[in-house]
Design a protein around this motif. Structure first.
Motif: not given
Length: 173
Positions: A148-164
Motif C-alpha cells: 500500500q505504501g508503494i502504491v501511494r509513493e508511486i502516485r506521489l512521484y508521478e504527481l511530482a513528475r508532472q509538476i516538474t
C-alpha cells in the motif's frame, strides 16, 4: 485540576503563549482524519466553538480541511489530498525529472513483485488472514502495508513528475 487531565495547565499555557487560535485549530485539524464536530476540535484547541468554526471554515476555503455541513453539528477533517499535493511538490523541488522517473521505475518493480506474490493488482483486495499461524498473518499484514505504501509513493512521484515537467503546474501551461 484532576491528576488525570490529558492536557495539564502548564502545557496548555505554553501552547497558548506561542500559538494563536488559528494555529491551534490548524494543529488539531492535522490530527483529525475522521469528520469531527467543530466543538470537539474547539475543546482540544482550547478555544470557543465559534472561533474554531470560523477558522475551520477558513481552512476549508483553503482546501486544507474537508467540511461536512449537511448534518448538525458541522464536522471537519483534514483534506489528505492537500497534504499529498504538498508532499508531491516537495519531491518535485528536491529531485530532477530523471531521479523521479528512476524512483518510479524502482517502485513499479516492487509493486509488480507484490502483484505476482498475491495474484492481485490492488492491495485492498488482499486479506492478511489468508495465512496459517500468527507469524504468517503478521508477515502478510506487513507485506500488504508495504505494498500500500508503494502504491501511494508511486502516485506521489508521478504527481511530482508532472509538476516538474510542467514548471510547477499539474498540467502544461
Amino acid at each position: 485540576m484532576d491528576e488525570f487531565d490529558p492536557a495539564p495547565e502548564p502545557d496548555r499555557q505554553r501552547w497558548q503563549a506561542g500559538t494563536d487560535t488559528f494555529g491551534r485549530v490548524y494543529d488539531v485539524l492535522l490530527g483529525t482524519t475522521a469528520p469531527t464536530p467543530y466543538a470537539e476540535i474547539a475543546e482540544t484547541a482550547d478555544c470557543s466553538p465559534n472561533a474554531a468554526k470560523k477558522h475551520l471554515d477558513r481552512l476549508t476555503e483553503m482546501d486544507i480541511a474537508r467540511a461536512d455541513t449537511d448534518g448538525q453539528p458541522a464536522r471537519y477533517a483534514r483534506n489528505d489530498a492537500y497534504f499529498e499535493w504538498q508532499e508531491a511538490s516537495r519531491i518535485a523541488r528536491e529531485h530532477s525529472v530523471d531521479d523521479i522517473v528512476e524512483r518510479v521505475h524502482e517502485l513499479e518493480t516492487k509493486r509488480s513483485a507484490y502483484e505476482e506474490r498475491f495474484d492481485a493488482t490492488d492491495p485492498s483486495g488482499v486479506s492478511a488472514f489468508d495465512a496459517d499461524g500468527h507469524d504468517a498473518v503478521h508477515e502478510r499484514m506487513a507485506a500488504i502495508g508495504d505494498w500500500q505504501g508503494i502504491v501511494r509513493e508511486i502516485r506521489l512521484y508521478e504527481l511530482a513528475r508532472q509538476i516538474t515537467q510542467n514548471d510547477g503546474h499539474l498540467i502544461p501551461a
